[in-house]
Design an enzyme around this catalytic site. Structure first.
Site, PDB file in Angstrom:
ATOM      1  N   ASP A 192      25.389 -50.301 -47.227  1.00 42.04           N
ATOM      2  CA  ASP A 192      26.599 -49.496 -47.631  1.00 42.04           C
ATOM      3  C   ASP A 192      26.087 -48.587 -48.676  1.00 42.04           C
ATOM      4  O   ASP A 192      25.997 -49.048 -49.982  1.00 42.04           O
ATOM      5  CB  ASP A 192      27.898 -50.220 -48.011  1.00 42.04           C
ATOM      6  N   SER A 202      37.532 -49.642 -47.274  1.00 39.69           N
ATOM      7  CA  SER A 202      37.500 -48.725 -48.172  1.00 39.69           C
ATOM      8  C   SER A 202      38.604 -48.190 -49.179  1.00 39.69           C
ATOM      9  O   SER A 202      39.252 -49.503 -49.787  1.00 39.69           O
ATOM     10  CB  SER A 202      36.905 -47.330 -47.625  1.00 39.69           C
ATOM     11  N   HIS A 259      28.646 -48.669 -44.249  1.00 40.42           N
ATOM     12  CA  HIS A 259      30.166 -48.396 -44.450  1.00 40.42           C
ATOM     13  C   HIS A 259      31.008 -47.887 -43.325  1.00 40.42           C
ATOM     14  O   HIS A 259      32.147 -47.564 -43.379  1.00 40.42           O
ATOM     15  CB  HIS A 259      30.377 -47.282 -45.836  1.00 40.42           C
TER      16      HIS A 259
END
Length: 272
Positions: free
Chosen positions: A217, A140, A251
């Site tokens: 995600d 991320s 995610h």
């Protein structure tokens, strides 16, 4: 920037030690001169370290994701391939900057940049903190940090990979929020920390990048990650990117745990 003498003065305090795959996963705390605060980092030394030096991989976590060492399942692959894995903290902590804990996606939890705006510029210098290494990967915001470190330092990194990284922060909501506060309103300054803009000006094609992205995600669906922009820019520069869109993954750490061994194997260049 921090000198070697400064680094030697940073006494380490062990916070924890746990045995895993025959070796110890440790966490240390130290006073950091660059960031003007205490920082923690985790380190795992594989069995191979008992008889010689081991190449090191440095992991940069995503927003709020401080539990990489317990959730990612990386220890077995690191042990098998003989890689030390080091995971520094996500951000400066306990600096008492106004607003540092007001939101989950800013301040204490975010940003591999060297801030230029008050009150962040005193402590938020994470780019300097993490760019002394030879290999790097992350998730991320940490994945974004891993790639900007590589792209801003041509030829320095032997290995780079990422999970679900923020690829074009100057165009996404998180990037606009974080960059405007850390770097000010001049968007030309933002581009210096944007992977898509950096790859457009990268001087050669000597990179080998692996990216895993979950198809389900929510941050991808909400337009926060924008991987297509980075892939298009990389293709124009003829920089090879292995981009794997993983069906059914979100995610979370489930994506990381599923593919972490591939990312450690991707660091094959460290043994060259």
């Amino acid at each position: 920037q921090v000198t070697q003498l400064d680094r030697k003065r940073m006494a380490l305090k062990q916070i924890s030690s746990n045995k895993c795959f025959g070796r110890l996963q440790k966490v240390f705390e130290h006073d950091n001169v660059e960031l003007n605060c205490k920082m923690k980092f985790a380190i795992y030394l594989p069995p191979k370290a008992e008889s010689g030096k081991c190449p090191a991989l440095h992991w940069l976590p995503g927003l709020t994701c401080t539990d990489f060492i317990s959730k990612s399942g990386y220890h077995q692959a690191a042990s098998e391939h003989g890689h030390t894995v080091i995971a520094p903290d996500t951000s400066p902590r306990g600096c008492n900057s106004k607003g540092e804990d007001e939101s989950w996606d800013f301040g204490t939890n975010a940003g591999v940049v060297n801030a230029t705006e008050d009150p962040w510029k005193t402590n938020n210098r994470m780019y300097f903190y993490v760019t002394e290494e030879m290999s790097i990967f992350g998730h991320s915001v940490g994945g974004h940090g891993a790639l900007i470190c590589a792209l801003k330092n041509p030829g320095k990194y032997k290995s780079m990979s990422a999970f679900a990284l923020i690829c074009n922060p100057v165009l996404c909501p998180w990037g606009k929020k974080a960059f405007s506060r850390y770097l000010g309103t001049d968007q030309n300054k933002w581009k210096a920390y944007d992977t898509t803009h950096l790859v457009e000006s990268y001087p050669d094609s000597q990179l080998d990048i692996l990216i895993d992205q979950g198809k389900d995600d929510q941050f991808l669906l909400d337009g926060q990650l924008l991987p297509d922009n980075f892939i298009s820019a990389s293709e124009e520069k003829k920089i090879p990117v292995a981009f794997r869109l993983q069906e059914g993954y979100d995610h979370s750490y489930y994506l990381i745990a599923t593919s972490i061994a591939d990312h450690i194997r991707h660091a094959k260049y460290l043994n060259a």
